[in-house]
Design a protein around this motif. Structure first.
Motif, mmCIF file in Angstrom:
data_model
loop_
_atom_site.group_PDB
_atom_site.id
_atom_site.type_symbol
_atom_site.label_atom_id
_atom_site.label_comp_id
_atom_site.label_asym_id
_atom_site.label_seq_id
_atom_site.Cartn_x
_atom_site.Cartn_y
_atom_site.Cartn_z
ATOM 1 N N ASN A 173 41.313 77.317 -8.116
ATOM 2 C CA ASN A 173 41.571 77.739 -9.595
ATOM 3 C C ASN A 173 43.321 78.463 -9.515
ATOM 4 O OD1 ASN A 173 41.170 79.143 -11.992
ATOM 5 N ND2 ASN A 173 39.059 80.474 -11.156
ATOM 6 N N VAL B 124 19.664 70.262 -8.901
ATOM 7 C CA VAL B 124 20.497 69.268 -9.832
ATOM 8 C C VAL B 124 20.914 67.414 -8.792
ATOM 9 C CG1 VAL B 124 23.301 69.147 -10.901
ATOM 10 C CG2 VAL B 124 21.454 70.416 -11.231
ATOM 11 N N HIS C 6 35.632 71.437 -2.374
ATOM 12 C CA HIS C 6 36.481 72.671 -2.913
ATOM 13 C C HIS C 6 37.986 72.780 -3.854
ATOM 14 C CE1 HIS C 6 37.152 77.221 -2.200
ATOM 15 N NE2 HIS C 6 36.551 77.198 -3.362
ATOM 16 N N PHE C 7 38.329 72.873 -4.904
ATOM 17 C CA PHE C 7 39.123 73.001 -5.626
ATOM 18 C C PHE C 7 39.096 74.309 -5.243
ATOM 19 C CE2 PHE C 7 38.165 68.880 -7.627
ATOM 20 C CZ PHE C 7 39.126 68.316 -8.066
ATOM 21 N N SER D 21 32.233 77.341 -3.947
ATOM 22 C CA SER D 21 32.644 78.016 -3.053
ATOM 23 C C SER D 21 32.043 78.612 -1.620
ATOM 24 C CB SER D 21 33.779 79.099 -4.280
ATOM 25 O OG SER D 21 32.952 79.856 -4.716
ATOM 26 N N GLU E 295 26.867 79.719 -9.512
ATOM 27 C CA GLU E 295 26.980 79.183 -7.966
ATOM 28 C C GLU E 295 25.678 79.911 -7.530
ATOM 29 O OE1 GLU E 295 28.607 77.624 -5.615
ATOM 30 O OE2 GLU E 295 29.837 79.228 -4.213
ATOM 31 N N ALA F 211 28.910 75.289 -23.369
ATOM 32 C CA ALA F 211 29.412 75.600 -22.752
ATOM 33 C C ALA F 211 30.407 73.760 -22.846
ATOM 34 C CB ALA F 211 28.996 75.737 -21.955
ATOM 35 N N ALA G 200 30.173 71.224 -10.463
ATOM 36 C CA ALA G 200 30.462 72.673 -10.621
ATOM 37 C C ALA G 200 30.012 73.993 -11.657
ATOM 38 C CB ALA G 200 32.179 72.184 -11.193
ATOM 39 N N ILE G 201 28.208 73.709 -11.006
ATOM 40 C CA ILE G 201 27.814 74.199 -11.832
ATOM 41 C C ILE G 201 27.392 76.314 -11.300
ATOM 42 C CG2 ILE G 201 26.694 72.245 -12.870
ATOM 43 C CD1 ILE G 201 24.395 73.424 -11.062
ATOM 44 N N LYS H 281 21.400 74.363 -7.281
ATOM 45 C CA LYS H 281 22.156 73.161 -7.345
ATOM 46 C C LYS H 281 21.575 71.781 -6.989
ATOM 47 C CE LYS H 281 26.487 75.267 -6.448
ATOM 48 N NZ LYS H 281 27.993 75.071 -7.207
ATOM 49 N N ASP I 154 27.200 69.408 -19.219
ATOM 50 C CA ASP I 154 26.700 70.334 -19.360
ATOM 51 C C ASP I 154 25.356 70.735 -19.766
ATOM 52 O OD1 ASP I 154 26.458 73.606 -19.630
ATOM 53 O OD2 ASP I 154 28.609 74.132 -18.574
ATOM 54 N N ASN J 231 32.054 71.079 -5.921
ATOM 55 C CA ASN J 231 32.505 72.276 -5.312
ATOM 56 C C ASN J 231 32.332 73.160 -5.162
ATOM 57 O OD1 ASN J 231 35.656 73.007 -6.413
ATOM 58 N ND2 ASN J 231 34.935 73.646 -8.415
ATOM 59 N N GLY K 10 32.391 74.277 -17.351
ATOM 60 C CA GLY K 10 32.811 75.851 -16.806
ATOM 61 C C GLY K 10 34.144 75.804 -16.483
ATOM 62 N N VAL K 11 35.049 77.391 -16.033
ATOM 63 C CA VAL K 11 36.111 76.967 -15.700
ATOM 64 C C VAL K 11 36.973 76.460 -15.251
ATOM 65 C CG1 VAL K 11 37.773 78.353 -14.384
ATOM 66 C CG2 VAL K 11 35.592 79.678 -15.632
ATOM 67 N N MET K 12 35.840 75.898 -13.904
ATOM 68 C CA MET K 12 36.560 74.711 -12.908
ATOM 69 C C MET K 12 36.091 73.115 -13.160
ATOM 70 S SD MET K 12 37.887 76.173 -10.546
ATOM 71 C CE MET K 12 38.049 75.424 -9.077
HETATM 72 P P1 NAI Z 1 31.280 78.808 -15.534
HETATM 73 O O1 NAI Z 1 29.940 79.649 -15.049
HETATM 74 O O2 NAI Z 1 32.354 78.502 -15.905
HETATM 75 O O3 NAI Z 1 30.642 77.995 -15.237
HETATM 76 C C1 NAI Z 1 29.848 76.778 -14.432
HETATM 77 C C2 NAI Z 1 29.040 76.387 -16.453
HETATM 78 O O4 NAI Z 1 27.760 75.154 -15.310
HETATM 79 C C3 NAI Z 1 29.031 76.630 -17.343
HETATM 80 O O5 NAI Z 1 29.208 76.173 -18.243
HETATM 81 C C4 NAI Z 1 27.173 76.501 -17.331
HETATM 82 O O6 NAI Z 1 26.583 76.049 -18.802
HETATM 83 C C5 NAI Z 1 26.673 75.320 -16.751
HETATM 84 N N1 NAI Z 1 25.592 74.702 -15.791
HETATM 85 C C6 NAI Z 1 24.761 75.380 -15.535
HETATM 86 N N2 NAI Z 1 23.395 75.373 -15.394
HETATM 87 C C7 NAI Z 1 23.541 73.775 -15.460
HETATM 88 C C8 NAI Z 1 23.865 72.001 -14.687
HETATM 89 N N3 NAI Z 1 22.334 72.577 -14.511
HETATM 90 N N4 NAI Z 1 23.910 71.184 -14.984
HETATM 91 C C9 NAI Z 1 25.205 71.609 -15.658
HETATM 92 N N5 NAI Z 1 25.471 72.659 -16.179
HETATM 93 C C10 NAI Z 1 25.524 73.828 -16.009
HETATM 94 O O7 NAI Z 1 31.623 78.493 -13.755
HETATM 95 P P2 NAI Z 1 33.205 77.506 -12.575
HETATM 96 O O8 NAI Z 1 33.627 78.985 -12.709
HETATM 97 O O9 NAI Z 1 33.887 77.159 -13.046
HETATM 98 O O10 NAI Z 1 31.801 77.984 -11.231
HETATM 99 C C11 NAI Z 1 31.864 76.287 -10.636
HETATM 100 C C12 NAI Z 1 31.834 75.933 -9.372
HETATM 101 O O11 NAI Z 1 33.037 76.260 -8.655
HETATM 102 C C13 NAI Z 1 31.003 77.270 -9.005
HETATM 103 O O12 NAI Z 1 30.416 77.288 -7.813
HETATM 104 C C14 NAI Z 1 31.733 77.991 -8.535
HETATM 105 O O13 NAI Z 1 31.616 78.391 -7.256
HETATM 106 C C15 NAI Z 1 32.988 76.805 -7.587
HETATM 107 N N6 NAI Z 1 34.291 77.986 -7.559
HETATM 108 C C16 NAI Z 1 34.401 78.626 -8.320
HETATM 109 C C17 NAI Z 1 36.057 79.219 -8.737
HETATM 110 C C18 NAI Z 1 36.601 79.605 -9.406
HETATM 111 O O14 NAI Z 1 37.965 80.472 -8.938
HETATM 112 N N7 NAI Z 1 35.962 80.091 -10.079
HETATM 113 C C19 NAI Z 1 36.653 78.086 -7.478
HETATM 114 C C20 NAI Z 1 36.212 77.262 -6.634
HETATM 115 C C21 NAI Z 1 35.402 76.845 -6.041
#
Ligand code: NAI
Length: 717
Positions: free
Chosen positions: A453, A410, A450-451, A429, A402, A348, A399-400, A407, A343, A427, A321-323
Motif C-alpha cells: 500500500n 468467496v 501481495h501488493f 497479507s 482479512e 464501497a 482484496a476483501i 475468503k 463488492d 492479496n 476497498g483501499v487495495m
Molecule cells: P478494506 O476494508 O479497505 O476493503 C475491503 C473491501 O472488501 C470492503 O469494501 C468490503 O465491503 C469488501 N468486501 C467484504 N466482503 C466481501 C465479499 N464477500 N465480496 C466482495 N467484497 C467484499 O480492506 P483493504 O485494506 O483494502 O484490504 C483488503 C485485503 O488486502 C486484505 O486481505 C488485506 O489484508 C490485504 N492488504 C491490505 C493492505 C493495506 O495496507 N491495507 C496491504 C496489503 C494487503
C-alpha cells in the motif's frame, strides 16, 4: 566481429547512422562499440558530400540504453575510471565537432551515454510514444554523468531543469522533454521516420530551426551569478534533504555542474572525469549497481518450469476497498483489459471507482495520459454487486476483508463461476494461501499476489506460493506483475510471507526500545539516519495500528521463541489511535499532516521517558540485527529463493536503504560473524531474542549470505 553501426549516405548528402548492436536487445556503449564509433567519426569527418547526419537506432523500443554497466561494476582503479570518462568525452566532442549538422532521432528509451551523445548533436527529435523515457540516471548508480552530460545538459535546457534531472537521476517523458527544451521537436510515432527525414531535409536546405531552450524566467535567473547561486543553494538543500548525506553522487554532480557553468566546458569535463574516478570505485556505487542488476534480473526470467502464463483478456477484482480500488485502476491502466470490480455494498463500490478515477486524474494532471485515454481506461472498470461477467474472466484477484472463513467461502463461490482455467489470486497479507484455497475446486490455480500500500506507488509484488499452487498460476502472476511495472518476488506461503515477517522484528524491537524509556522521535530519527525512508513509529501510523496489531498477534504466535511485543500494543487501538487514517496514533496530526509525536502516549502506555541523547548507531543496530538473524531462517526455510531476491524485496517493499545494497549484502559487507558477536552481546543484556540462530551460524560457516544463497533456482517446479 559483426558491425554495430551502419552508415548510409543518400544522394542529397543526408547520412544516416543506425546503431544496431548484434545479439543484444538494447544498444549499449561497450568498449567495442565505442571503438567502432570512433572509427566511424573519423570516416564521417572526411566525407565531404555529407550535409547532415541523423543518428538513429535499429532497435524497436530502445534508442541507446547507456554505457556498459558491467564495465563500471568491474572497475577498481580510480585512474582507469577517470580514463574511461575522458575517452567518452573526447569521442562525443569529436562527434559534436563534425563539419555538418547532426540530429539524434530518438524513438525509444534513451539513457546515460545515449542522452550524452544526443546532447552532442545539434538537434534532438523525439517520438511522442508514451513509453519513451530520456534521461541521465547515473546518480542512481552512484556516479555522475561522465561523458559530458553534466556540462552539456545545462547548456541545452538551462541550469534548473538540468539539475532537476541530473541530481535525481530522473528520466523524463517525451512531452516533458519537449517542454524543457531537451527535445527540439516532438514527432508523431506513426510517421516518425518520415518526419525526421523532412526535418533533416529542411536543415540541408538551410532552414535551420531556432534551437529551443529554457524559459525566459529561468534564463533571467540563471544568467546572473547571484541567481545561479540561489539555484545551486536550493538544489543542495534539496539533495541533502532527500539523501541525508548517504549518497555522495548527487552532491558531487552538483559541484561538477557548478564548475562547468562558472569555469566553462573544459573545466566541467575535467571535473566530471575526476568525479567518475572517485565515485565509480566507491562501495555505494557498487551497491547501487548491484541493485540495478537485481532489478534487471527480476524484470526478465524467473519463470518456473512447467506452466505457460495464462493469456489475460479479462480480469476481476473482489473488494473495492483501499487495495481493491488501487488494484482495479492499475489493471485497467496497464493491462488495458476489462476489469469487473465486485463488492458487497454499493457505497464501497462507488468509493472504489472514485479512488481509481482519482488515480487516473492524477496521471492526466501529470500528463502521463490524455483525458480521453484516462476516461476510456476508467470505463474499463465495471462495478458489480454480483458475479455477472465472471464466467469469462482469465484472472481474478481478491482484496476483501482479512478473514479466513470469508475468503474461503468467496473462493469456493468464485471457483464455481469463473472458468476452470482462470487464475485465482489473493492479496491477503497474512493468511495461508493453502487455507484460503482449501474449499476451492482446482486449488492449484490459487496463488497469492501481495501488493503493498499504496498500490500505484509501491513497486513490489510478493508472489505467494502455496503447497498446491501450480507453476502456471505462479508464472501468470509473475507476468502480470511485470506488465503492471512491478517487481515480482516469489515467496513461500507462511506467516508474514517474507517482507512483513522481517519487518515485524524491527517493529517489535522499536516497541521494546520505547518501553525502556526512549523517545519516539529518537527512535524514528535513528532509523531514518541509517537510511530507512521512515522511522518505525511514523510507519506504524501509516500502516494503521489496527493492521499492525493484527499482524503482530499472528506473527508472535508463529514465532513465540523470538518475536514478542510489549503488552500495551492493544491499548493503542482501544484508545482509537489507528494512525494516519484516524489522524491519531503515535503522532499528532494537523490538517492531515503528521506533526510531532504525541507526548500523551507515554502516560497512556505507562512508560517513563528517561533516556536522553541516545547513541543513534546503537539503536539502529538493535533495529536491524534481528532482521539479519531472521533473514537466515527465511533463506534456510526457502521462503525466498536467494539472498539477492531477499535484498530486492526489502528494498522494494520497505525502502531498505539502496545504498547499503540490501539486508544480506549489508550483513556480508559488515561480516556476518562480527554481527553474530554483536547479537550475542545484546542477548546477554536483553535476552534470547537476540541469540544468533542456527541458520545464521550456517551462513557464517559458508562465508556469508551471498556465498550460501546465491543460487537463483526456484524452490520447486
Ligand atoms: P478494506 O476494508 O479497505 O476493503 C475491503 C473491501 O472488501 C470492503 O469494501 C468490503 O465491503 C469488501 N468486501 C467484504 N466482503 C466481501 C465479499 N464477500 N465480496 C466482495 N467484497 C467484499 O480492506 P483493504 O485494506 O483494502 O484490504 C483488503 C485485503 O488486502 C486484505 O486481505 C488485506 O489484508 C490485504 N492488504 C491490505 C493492505 C493495506 O495496507 N491495507 C496491504 C496489503 C494487503
Amino acid at each position: 566481429m559483426a558491425q554495430a553501426f551502419h552508415l548510409d549516405i543518400a544522394d542529397n548528402g543526408l547520412a544516416t547512422v543506425v546503431f544496431d548492436q548484434p545479439d543484444r536487445k538494447a544498444n549499449v556503449f561497450t568498449r567495442e562499440a565505442m571503438e567502432e564509433l570512433s572509427a566511424l567519426v573519423s570516416q564521417l569527418s572526411e566525407r565531404s558530400e555529407i550535409r547532415c547526419a541523423v543518428l538513429a537506432s535499429g532497435k524497436e523500443r530502445i534508442f541507446i540504453a547507456g554505457a556498459d554497466v558491467d564495465a563500471i561494476a568491474g572497475v577498481t582503479d580510480p585512474a582507469e575510471a577517470e580514463r574511461g570518462s575522458r575517452e567518452g568525452q573526447e569521442l562525443f566532442d569529436r562527434w559534436e565537432a563534425l563539419p555538418f549538422p547532426t540530429i539524434a532521432a530518438v524513438r525509444g528509451a534513451c539513457m546515460g551515454g545515449g542522452t550524452e551523445i544526443s546532447l552532442s548533436c545539434d538537434y534532438i527529435l523525439l517520438s511522442d510514444r508514451e513509453d519513451i523515457r530520456i534521461g541521465l540516471p547515473e546518480t542512481k548508480l552512484g556516479i555522475v554523468p561522465g561523458w559530458g552530460g553534466c556540462t552539456k545538459l545545462p547548456r541545452k535546457v538551462g541550469l534548473t531543469a538540468a539539475l532537476d534531472m541530473i541530481l535525481a537521476g530522473k528520466a523524463v517523458r517525451p512531452y516533458k522533454a519537449f517542454k524543457i527544451g531537451l527535445a527540439d521537436a516532438l514527432l508523431p510515432e506513426p510517421s516518425f521516420h518520415r518526419e525526421v527525414r523532412r526535418f533533416a531535409e529542411g536543415v540541408i536546405a538551410g532552414k535551420t530551426p531556432k534551437p529551443r531552450g529554457s524559459s525566459f524566467k529561468a534564463k533571467m535567473l540563471e544568467k546572473n551569478p547571484l541567481g545561479r547561486r540561489i539555484v545551486f543553494d536550493q538544489a543542495r538543500k534539496q539533495v541533502l534533504k532527500t539523501t541525508k548525506g548517504n549518497y555522495p553522487a548527487p552532491l558531487r554532480a552538483l559541484e561538477v555542474v557548478r564548475t562547468a557553468v562558472s569555469e566553462g566546458h573544459r573545466a566541467g569535463l575535467a571535473a566530471e572525469a575526476r568525479a567518475i574516478g572517485e565515485l565509480a570505485v566507491s562501495p555505494v556505487a557498487k551497491n547501487l549497481i548491484h541493485l540495478f542488476h537485481m532489478i534487471e534480473a527480476a524484470k526478465s526470467g524467473g519463470f518456473l518450469e512447467g506452466g505457460e502464463p495464462a493469456k489475460i483478456r479479462s480480469t476481476a477484482v473482489l473488494g473495492a476497498g483501499v487495495m481493491g480500488g488501487g488494484i482495479a485502476q492499475i489493471l485497467a491502466g496497464k493491462l488495458d483489459a476489462p476489469v469487473r470490480l465486485k463488492d458487497i455494498g454499493s457505497e464501497a463500490l462507488a468509493k472504489g471507482i472514485e479512488h481509481a478515477g482519482g488515480l487516473f486524474r492524477k496521471q492526466v494532471r501529470r500528463r502521463w495520459l490524455s483525458k480521453p485515454e484516462a476516461e476510456r481506461k476508467l470505463a474499463l472498470i465495471r462495478p458489480t454487486l454480483d458475479y455477472s461477467g465472471f464466467e469469462n474472466v482469465d484472472f481474478v484477484i481478491e482484496a476483501i476483508v482479512e478473514k479466513l472463513e470469508v475468503k474461503q467461502a468467496v473462493f469456493a463461490e468464485l471457483a464455481a463461476i469463473a472458468p476452470q482455467t482462470a487464475v485465482l489470486a489473493s492479496n491477503t497479507s497474512s493468511l495461508s494461501i493453502d487455507s484460503i484455497g482449501k474449499n476451492t475446486a482446482h486449488p492449484e490455480r490459487v496463488v497469492g499476489m501481495h501488493f503493498f500500500n499504496p498500490v500505484d506507488r509501491m513497486p513490489l509484488v510478493e508472489v505467494v506460493v502455496g503447497e498446491t499452487t501450480s507453476a502456471r498460476a505462479i508464472n501468470t502472476i509473475i507476468e502480470i506483475s511485470r506488465k503492471l511495472g512491478k517487481t515480482p518476488i516469489v515467496v513461500k506461503s507462511g506467516p508474514g510471507f517474507l517482507v512483513n515477517r522481517l519487518l515485524a522484528f524491527t517493529m517489535a524491537e522499536a516497541m521494546w526500545l520505547l518501553n525502556e524509556g526512549h523517545r519516539m522521535e529518537d527512535l524514528d530519527r535513528a532509523a531514518s539516519s541509517w537510511g530507512m525512508p521512515m522511522g518505525p513509529y511514523a510507519l506504524t501510523d501509516e500502516v494503521g495500528l489496527d493492521t499492525a496489531v493484527h499482524v503482530s498477534h499472528i506473527l508472535s504466535e508463529a514465532f513465540p521463541d523470538r518475536l514478542t511485543y510489549p503488552n500495551w500494543m492493544d491499548r493503542m487501538v482501544e484508545d482509537g489511535r489507528l494512525g494516519t487514517k484516524a489522524q491519531k496514533g503515535f503522532y499528532l496530526y494537523e490538517k492531515g499532516r503528521r506533526t510531532r509525536p504525541d507526548p500523551e502516549i507515554y502516560r497512556l502506555l505507562g512508560i517513563e521517558r528517561k533516556i536522553d541523547n541516545p547513541d543513534s548507531g546503537r539503536i539502529a543496530e538493535r533495529l536491524i540485527l534481528p532482521m539479519v538473524n531472521e533473514a537466515a531462517r527465511c533463506l534456510e526455510e526457502e521462503v525466498v529463493r536467494s539472498a539477492a531476491d531477499l535484498d530486492l524485496a526489502m528494498i522494494m517493499g520497505t525502502g531498505f536503504p539502496p545504498f547499503r545494497g540490501g539486508l544480506c549484502r549489508w550483513a556480508d559487507s559488515q561480516g556476518v560473524a562480527k554481527l553474530a558477536e554483536e547479537m550475542e552481546a545484546w542477548a546477554e543484556k536483553l535476552g534470547d531474542r537476540f541469540r544468533p540462530g542456527d541458520a545464521l551460524e550456517r551462513v557464517i560457516e559458508s562465508g556469508g549470505f551471498y556465498s550460501k544463497y546465491s543460487r537463483p533456482d526456484p524452490p520447486r517446479t
